[in-house]
Design a protein around this motif. Structure first.
Motif, PDB file in Angstrom:
ATOM      1  N   PHE A  36      40.696  26.367  44.578  1.00 22.62           N
ATOM      2  CA  PHE A  36      41.256  27.622  44.080  1.00 22.62           C
ATOM      3  C   PHE A  36      42.712  27.726  44.504  1.00 22.62           C
ATOM      4  CE2 PHE A  36      36.776  28.494  44.736  1.00 22.62           C
ATOM      5  CZ  PHE A  36      36.415  29.275  43.654  1.00 22.62           C
ATOM      6  N   THR A  37      43.437  28.580  43.816  1.00 25.32           N
ATOM      7  CA  THR A  37      44.728  29.036  44.311  1.00 25.32           C
ATOM      8  C   THR A  37      44.565  30.513  44.617  1.00 25.32           C
ATOM      9  OG1 THR A  37      45.992  27.402  43.093  1.00 25.32           O
ATOM     10  CG2 THR A  37      47.180  29.369  43.805  1.00 25.32           C
ATOM     11  N   ILE A  38      44.990  30.885  45.805  1.00 27.07           N
ATOM     12  CA  ILE A  38      44.895  32.261  46.260  1.00 27.07           C
ATOM     13  C   ILE A  38      46.309  32.798  46.385  1.00 27.07           C
ATOM     14  CG2 ILE A  38      44.851  31.621  48.727  1.00 27.07           C
ATOM     15  CD1 ILE A  38      42.719  33.852  49.082  1.00 27.07           C
ATOM     16  N   THR A  39      46.521  34.027  45.956  1.00 28.91           N
ATOM     17  CA  THR A  39      47.855  34.615  46.008  1.00 28.91           C
ATOM     18  C   THR A  39      47.765  36.132  46.078  1.00 28.91           C
ATOM     19  OG1 THR A  39      50.079  34.514  45.023  1.00 28.91           O
ATOM     20  CG2 THR A  39      48.229  34.762  43.490  1.00 28.91           C
ATOM     21  N   ARG A  40      48.898  36.730  46.302  1.00 34.04           N
ATOM     22  CA  ARG A  40      48.961  38.185  46.362  1.00 34.04           C
ATOM     23  C   ARG A  40      48.686  38.775  44.985  1.00 34.04           C
ATOM     24  NH1 ARG A  40      54.053  41.761  48.638  1.00 34.04           N
ATOM     25  NH2 ARG A  40      53.263  43.756  47.933  1.00 34.04           N
ATOM     26  N   GLY A  41      47.798  39.765  44.953  1.00 32.18           N
ATOM     27  CA  GLY A  41      47.496  40.440  43.709  1.00 32.18           C
ATOM     28  C   GLY A  41      48.281  41.729  43.594  1.00 32.18           C
ATOM     29  N   PHE A  42      47.844  42.586  42.701  1.00 30.04           N
ATOM     30  CA  PHE A  42      48.465  43.888  42.504  1.00 30.04           C
ATOM     31  C   PHE A  42      47.592  44.951  43.147  1.00 30.04           C
ATOM     32  CE2 PHE A  42      49.531  41.411  38.543  1.00 30.04           C
ATOM     33  CZ  PHE A  42      50.781  41.015  38.997  1.00 30.04           C
ATOM     34  N   GLU A  43      48.152  46.135  43.364  1.00 37.72           N
ATOM     35  CA  GLU A  43      47.428  47.253  43.985  1.00 37.72           C
ATOM     36  C   GLU A  43      46.745  46.864  45.292  1.00 37.72           C
ATOM     37  OE1 GLU A  43      47.830  47.994  39.697  1.00 37.72           O
ATOM     38  OE2 GLU A  43      46.353  46.618  40.539  1.00 37.72           O
ATOM     39  N   GLN A  44      47.400  46.113  46.122  1.00 39.75           N
ATOM     40  CA  GLN A  44      46.959  45.768  47.471  1.00 39.75           C
ATOM     41  C   GLN A  44      45.663  44.957  47.507  1.00 39.75           C
ATOM     42  OE1 GLN A  44      47.034  49.070  50.246  1.00 39.75           O
ATOM     43  NE2 GLN A  44      46.627  47.734  51.977  1.00 39.75           N
ATOM     44  N   CYS A  45      45.557  43.974  46.629  1.00 38.87           N
ATOM     45  CA  CYS A  45      44.411  43.069  46.681  1.00 38.87           C
ATOM     46  C   CYS A  45      44.905  41.629  46.655  1.00 38.87           C
ATOM     47  CB  CYS A  45      43.430  43.336  45.539  1.00 38.87           C
ATOM     48  SG  CYS A  45      43.946  42.749  43.919  1.00 38.87           S
ATOM     49  N   ILE A  46      43.968  40.708  46.721  1.00 41.55           N
ATOM     50  CA  ILE A  46      44.248  39.277  46.668  1.00 41.55           C
ATOM     51  C   ILE A  46      43.647  38.743  45.374  1.00 41.55           C
ATOM     52  CG2 ILE A  46      43.759  37.054  47.774  1.00 41.55           C
ATOM     53  CD1 ILE A  46      43.471  38.616  50.432  1.00 41.55           C
ATOM     54  N   PHE A  47      44.382  37.857  44.694  1.00 41.96           N
ATOM     55  CA  PHE A  47      43.871  37.186  43.503  1.00 41.96           C
ATOM     56  C   PHE A  47      43.422  35.777  43.884  1.00 41.96           C
ATOM     57  CE2 PHE A  47      46.737  39.490  40.138  1.00 41.96           C
ATOM     58  CZ  PHE A  47      45.988  40.638  40.280  1.00 41.96           C
ATOM     59  N   LEU A  48      42.290  35.370  43.354  1.00 39.33           N
ATOM     60  CA  LEU A  48      41.755  34.034  43.575  1.00 39.33           C
ATOM     61  C   LEU A  48      41.506  33.399  42.213  1.00 39.33           C
ATOM     62  CD1 LEU A  48      40.698  32.067  45.802  1.00 39.33           C
ATOM     63  CD2 LEU A  48      38.439  33.066  45.396  1.00 39.33           C
ATOM     64  N   TYR A  49      42.238  32.320  41.909  1.00 41.01           N
ATOM     65  CA  TYR A  49      42.137  31.646  40.620  1.00 41.01           C
ATOM     66  C   TYR A  49      41.487  30.272  40.787  1.00 41.01           C
ATOM     67  CZ  TYR A  49      45.697  34.849  38.720  1.00 41.01           C
ATOM     68  OH  TYR A  49      46.394  35.954  38.297  1.00 41.01           O
ATOM     69  N   PRO A  50      40.504  29.932  39.946  1.00 42.69           N
ATOM     70  CA  PRO A  50      40.029  28.549  39.934  1.00 42.69           C
ATOM     71  C   PRO A  50      41.186  27.646  39.504  1.00 42.69           C
ATOM     72  CG  PRO A  50      38.700  29.932  38.466  1.00 42.69           C
ATOM     73  CD  PRO A  50      39.833  30.755  38.946  1.00 42.69           C
ATOM     74  N   LEU A  51      41.154  26.408  39.953  1.00 44.79           N
ATOM     75  CA  LEU A  51      42.278  25.508  39.701  1.00 44.79           C
ATOM     76  C   LEU A  51      42.642  25.392  38.224  1.00 44.79           C
ATOM     77  CD1 LEU A  51      44.358  23.621  40.944  1.00 44.79           C
ATOM     78  CD2 LEU A  51      42.698  21.777  40.730  1.00 44.79           C
ATOM     79  N   ASP A  52      41.660  25.283  37.332  1.00 44.36           N
ATOM     80  CA  ASP A  52      41.988  25.124  35.908  1.00 44.36           C
ATOM     81  C   ASP A  52      42.674  26.368  35.346  1.00 44.36           C
ATOM     82  OD1 ASP A  52      39.568  26.528  36.113  1.00 44.36           O
ATOM     83  OD2 ASP A  52      38.732  25.677  34.288  1.00 44.36           O
ATOM     84  N   THR A  53      42.255  27.541  35.780  1.00 47.56           N
ATOM     85  CA  THR A  53      42.899  28.781  35.337  1.00 47.56           C
ATOM     86  C   THR A  53      44.296  28.891  35.931  1.00 47.56           C
ATOM     87  OG1 THR A  53      40.743  29.842  35.191  1.00 47.56           O
ATOM     88  CG2 THR A  53      42.652  31.294  35.225  1.00 47.56           C
ATOM     89  N   TRP A  54      44.437  28.507  37.188  1.00 49.59           N
ATOM     90  CA  TRP A  54      45.742  28.551  37.849  1.00 49.59           C
ATOM     91  C   TRP A  54      46.752  27.662  37.126  1.00 49.59           C
ATOM     92  CZ3 TRP A  54      48.514  31.520  40.716  1.00 49.59           C
ATOM     93  CH2 TRP A  54      49.709  31.026  41.257  1.00 49.59           C
ATOM     94  N   MET A  55      46.314  26.498  36.656  1.00 49.63           N
ATOM     95  CA  MET A  55      47.239  25.610  35.953  1.00 49.63           C
ATOM     96  C   MET A  55      47.802  26.306  34.714  1.00 49.63           C
ATOM     97  SD  MET A  55      47.237  23.277  38.059  1.00 49.63           S
ATOM     98  CE  MET A  55      47.971  21.787  37.513  1.00 49.63           C
ATOM     99  N   GLY A  56      46.972  27.071  34.017  1.00 47.77           N
ATOM    100  CA  GLY A  56      47.449  27.846  32.873  1.00 47.77           C
ATOM    101  C   GLY A  56      48.426  28.933  33.299  1.00 47.77           C
ATOM    102  N   MET A  57      48.159  29.558  34.448  1.00 47.71           N
ATOM    103  CA  MET A  57      49.068  30.576  34.971  1.00 47.71           C
ATOM    104  C   MET A  57      50.428  29.956  35.297  1.00 47.71           C
ATOM    105  SD  MET A  57      49.474  33.763  35.745  1.00 47.71           S
ATOM    106  CE  MET A  57      47.815  34.396  35.768  1.00 47.71           C
ATOM    107  N   GLU A  58      50.415  28.778  35.895  1.00 47.29           N
ATOM    108  CA  GLU A  58      51.682  28.105  36.196  1.00 47.29           C
ATOM    109  C   GLU A  58      52.459  27.805  34.920  1.00 47.29           C
ATOM    110  OE1 GLU A  58      51.610  24.693  38.739  1.00 47.29           O
ATOM    111  OE2 GLU A  58      50.866  25.856  40.449  1.00 47.29           O
ATOM    112  N   GLU A  59      51.764  27.415  33.862  1.00 44.81           N
ATOM    113  CA  GLU A  59      52.445  27.150  32.595  1.00 44.81           C
ATOM    114  C   GLU A  59      53.131  28.413  32.068  1.00 44.81           C
ATOM    115  OE1 GLU A  59      53.204  24.269  31.054  1.00 44.81           O
ATOM    116  OE2 GLU A  59      52.356  23.426  32.880  1.00 44.81           O
ATOM    117  N   LYS A  60      52.457  29.551  32.171  1.00 47.93           N
ATOM    118  CA  LYS A  60      53.063  30.814  31.734  1.00 47.93           C
ATOM    119  C   LYS A  60      54.311  31.120  32.562  1.00 47.93           C
ATOM    120  CE  LYS A  60      48.862  33.080  30.147  1.00 47.93           C
ATOM    121  NZ  LYS A  60      47.893  34.145  30.378  1.00 47.93           N
TER     122      LYS A  60
END
Length: 147
Positions: A36-60
């Motif tokens: 997973f990739t873990i990062t700061r989310g919005f409204e004081q939470c943490i976001f956890l992305y599976p690797l395949d979804t994170w790769m799409g986020m990086e592309e954006k």
């Protein structure tokens, strides 16, 4: 792509680890099942992305213009918190201290499915967030789903 739904509350152990619910683990694609990739989310939470979804986020994020000041600022802030984490054989991930501090997490976490990612909240912070929401559930649904 994974589809996460539901919620669960878990403890954070002395090493800063927490479990990912079995039903959410079951939604993961096999080739990225443990990373997973873990990062700061919005409204004081943490976001956890599976690797395949994170790769799409990086592309954006890569597609954002480096000539745009807000795009640069967002990229810095979003990526500076990002870390790769691996789920262990017991279905746990380590929560980085910088992120738990941001989210106000101490002993327990509320894990929420958010379609393509997982949100990790301190349960008390989430309760406060819900109380502060201006719109009731029905009004929020109508506004979000319009058009």
């Amino acid at each position: 792509m994974a589809s996460f739904k539901g919620q669960a509350t878990y403890c954070v152990d002395a090493k800063g680890r927490t479990a990912i619910p079995a039903k959410m683990r079951a939604a993961l694609r096999s080739k990225t099942k443990n990373v997973f990739t873990i990062t700061r989310g919005f409204e004081q939470c943490i976001f956890l992305y599976p690797l395949d979804t994170w790769m799409g986020m990086e592309e954006k994020i890569r597609s954002l213009s480096t000539f745009n000041r807000e795009a640069r600022a967002f990229t810095r802030r979003f990526m500076m918190w990002a870390e790769e984490v691996k789920m262990d054989s017991q279905g746990r991930i380590g929560l980085p201290r910088t992120l738990t501090k941001h989210a106000g997490i101490t002993e327990k976490v509320l894990i929420l499915g958010a379609l393509d990612h997982i949100e990790i909240w301190d349960p008390k912070v989430f309760e406060q967030y819900l109380r502060q929401e201006e719109a009731d559930y029905e009004t929020l649904a109508a506004r979000a789903m319009e058009g």
